[in-house]
Enzyme design. Structure first.
Site, PDB file in Angstrom:
ATOM      1  N   ASP A  10       0.883  -1.163   0.000  1.00  0.00           N
ATOM      2  CA  ASP A  10       0.000   0.000   0.000  1.00  0.00           C
ATOM      3  C   ASP A  10       0.935   1.231   0.000  1.00  0.00           C
ATOM      4  OD1 ASP A  10      -2.269   1.730   0.605  1.00  0.00           O
ATOM      5  OD2 ASP A  10      -1.437   1.826   2.621  1.00  0.00           O
ATOM      6  N   ASP A  12      -0.081   5.197   0.920  1.00  0.00           N
ATOM      7  CA  ASP A  12      -0.269   6.234   1.945  1.00  0.00           C
ATOM      8  C   ASP A  12      -0.416   5.624   3.329  1.00  0.00           C
ATOM      9  OD1 ASP A  12      -0.303   8.598   0.209  1.00  0.00           O
ATOM     10  OD2 ASP A  12      -1.998   7.564  -0.695  1.00  0.00           O
ATOM     11  N   GLY A  54      -9.139  10.397  -3.036  1.00  0.00           N
ATOM     12  CA  GLY A  54      -9.291  11.834  -2.839  1.00  0.00           C
ATOM     13  C   GLY A  54     -10.611  12.383  -3.353  1.00  0.00           C
ATOM     14  N   LYS A  55     -11.013  11.987  -4.553  1.00  0.00           N
ATOM     15  CA  LYS A  55     -12.272  12.509  -5.122  1.00  0.00           C
ATOM     16  C   LYS A  55     -13.465  12.012  -4.294  1.00  0.00           C
ATOM     17  CE  LYS A  55     -11.496  11.062  -9.451  1.00  0.00           C
ATOM     18  NZ  LYS A  55     -10.069  10.702  -9.565  1.00  0.00           N
ATOM     19  N   PRO A 128      -0.167  10.023 -10.327  1.00  0.00           N
ATOM     20  CA  PRO A 128       0.867  11.075 -10.247  1.00  0.00           C
ATOM     21  C   PRO A 128       1.349  11.301  -8.811  1.00  0.00           C
ATOM     22  CG  PRO A 128      -1.073  11.862 -11.445  1.00  0.00           C
ATOM     23  CD  PRO A 128      -1.422  10.522 -10.915  1.00  0.00           C
TER      24      PRO A 128
HETATM   25  C1  XBP Z   1      -4.908   6.492   0.652  1.00  0.00           C
HETATM   26  C2  XBP Z   1      -5.989   7.278   0.078  1.00  0.00           C
HETATM   27  C3  XBP Z   1      -5.689   8.327  -0.904  1.00  0.00           C
HETATM   28  C4  XBP Z   1      -5.011   9.553  -0.350  1.00  0.00           C
HETATM   29  C5  XBP Z   1      -5.285  10.727  -1.222  1.00  0.00           C
HETATM   30  O1  XBP Z   1      -4.468   5.575  -0.310  1.00  0.00           O
HETATM   31  O2  XBP Z   1      -7.132   7.044   0.383  1.00  0.00           O
HETATM   32  O3  XBP Z   1      -6.926   8.693  -1.445  1.00  0.00           O
HETATM   33  O4  XBP Z   1      -5.516   9.880   0.927  1.00  0.00           O
HETATM   34  O5  XBP Z   1      -4.773  10.508  -2.480  1.00  0.00           O
HETATM   35  P1  XBP Z   1      -3.704   4.186   0.095  1.00  0.00           P
HETATM   36  P2  XBP Z   1      -5.551  10.956  -3.799  1.00  0.00           P
HETATM   37  O6  XBP Z   1      -3.636   4.062   1.577  1.00  0.00           O
HETATM   38  O7  XBP Z   1      -4.561   3.130  -0.560  1.00  0.00           O
HETATM   39  O8  XBP Z   1      -2.338   4.306  -0.548  1.00  0.00           O
HETATM   40  O9  XBP Z   1      -6.048  12.349  -3.580  1.00  0.00           O
HETATM   41  O10 XBP Z   1      -4.519  10.860  -4.879  1.00  0.00           O
HETATM   42  O11 XBP Z   1      -6.687   9.968  -3.977  1.00  0.00           O
HETATM   43 MG    MG Z   2      -2.887   3.256   3.348  1.00  0.00          MG
END
Ligand code: XBP
Ligand code: MG
Length: 261
Positions: A10, A12, A54-55, A128
Site C-alpha cells: 500500500d 499512503d 481523494g475525489k 501522479p
Molecule cells: C490512501 C488514500 C488516498 C489519499 C489521497 O491511499 O485514500 O486517497 O488519501 O490521495 P492508500 P488521492 O492508503 O490506498 O495508498 O487524492 O490521490 O486519492
Molecule cells: Mg494506506
C-alpha cells in the site's frame, strides 16, 4: 509450502506518512485556491480517511459536512477540478520537502530486488501522487522497480473493495498464497483479505486505534536493525516474539504460517 514471490505495498500511511502533512495540506490549498473556506483539521481529516480516494473523500465531505452548498455548484465538475488542483499542490509539496519513508521500507524493497522477489503497489491514491512520492523519497528511477503500480481509478471500486488487489494479482500472474501485502488501514486489510491475500499491518497515528481484529500480525513499523519494531497484536503474534525487523525470511515465515496447505 507457499513460496514468497511478491511483496505488494500500500502507499499512503504504509510507505510514508503522507496523509496529515501532505495530502491534507494539499486538499486545503486546493480549497483555498478555489475560493472555498473549507479547512480540514488534523482531527477531521482522521474521520474523513474512512473514505478512500481523494475525489471520493471530497464528495463524502460535501454530502456530510456541506449539504447547504449553493445549488449552482455542480459536484460533478467541482470535485475533479478540486482534485486536479490538489494533485498539483501535493506534487509541489513533495518535491519541495521530500517525506521520509517509514522505517524498513527502503531496506525491504532493496532486499526484494536483490533476491528476485517481485514488488508491486496497490493504492487508492492517484498515480501522479504515487510517482511523486517514489521519485522524491525512494529514488528517481524507483517507479521502474515495480512490476505493477496499480493506482487510483484503474479499477472502478476502490478499497475496501478487493478490486485493486485482484487487478495486481492478475498483472503479477501469481496466486494470492505467493504474495504478502503490507497495509496500514482496516480498509486496506479488508480489500486484500477479500482477495485471499495475507496482510502484514504497520499502523500509524491515524490507524493505531482502529479495528484490525482479523489481522495476522500488527506492527508499529517494519523496523530496522538499529531501531527495532514493536509487535502490537494479530493472531500470529505469539509466533514472532523475537522479531526485531521485517526481512524476506520473516515474510516467508508469515506467509507459510498463514497458508499452511
Ligand atoms: C490512501 C488514500 C488516498 C489519499 C489521497 O491511499 O485514500 O486517497 O488519501 O490521495 P492508500 P488521492 O492508503 O490506498 O495508498 O487524492 O490521490 O486519492
Ligand atoms: Mg494506506
Amino acid at each position: 509450502m507457499a513460496e514468497l514471490r511478491a511483496l505488494i505495498f500500500d502507499v499512503d500511511g504504509t510507505i510514508a506518512q503522507t496523509e496529515r502533512d501532505a495530502h491534507r495540506v494539499a486538499f486545503n490549498l486546493a480549497f483555498r485556491e478555489a475560493g472555498l473556506t473549507w479547512d480540514w483539521s488534523e482531527s477531521l481529516y482522521g474521520d474523513l480517511l474512512e473514505v478512500a480516494g481523494g475525489k471520493e473523500r471530497i464528495r463524502h465531505y460535501l454530502e456530510q459536512y456541506q449539504p447547504k452548498i449553493a445549488p449552482d455548484f455542480d459536484p460533478d465538475s467541482l470535485i475533479p477540478q478540486l482534485h486536479h488542483s490538489k494533485t498539483r499542490h501535493y506534487q509541489q509539496l513533495l518535491s519541495q520537502n521530500p517525506l521520509n519513508l517509514r522505517p524498513g521500507v527502503a531496506r525491504l524493497i532493496a532486499e526484494a530486488r536483490t533476491q528476485g522477489v517481485k514488488i508491486a503497489i496497490a493504492t487508492t491514491a492517484a498515480l501522479p501522487n504515487v510517482l511523486a512520492l517514489l521519485e522524491n523519497s525512494l529514488s528517481p528511477d524507483s517507479p521502474d522497480w515495480f512490476e505493477i503500480i496499480a493506482a487510483g481509478d484503474i479499477v472502478p471500486k476502490k478499497k475496501p473493495a478487493p478490486d485493486i488487489y485482484l487487478y495486481v494479482l492478475e498483472k503479477l500472474n501469481l496466486a494470492p498464497e505467493n504474495c504478502l501485502v503490507i497495509e496500514d488501514s482496516p480498509q486496506g486489510l479488508q480489500s486484500a483479505s477479500q482477495a485471499d491475500l495475507t496482510t502484514l499491518i504497520t499502523v500509524n497515528d491515524y490507524t493505531k486505534e482502529l479495528d484490525f481484529s482479523q489481522a495476522k500480525l500488527i506492527l508499529n513499523h517494519l523496523g530496522e536493525p538499529e531501531s527495532p519494531l514493536e509487535i502490537l497484536g494479530g493472531n500470529l503474534a505469539s509466533q514472532f516474539r523475537a522479531l526485531t525487523y521485517v526481512n524476506l525470511d520473516f515474510a516467508q515465515q508469515l506467509l507459510s504460517l498463514a497458508n499452511p496447505f
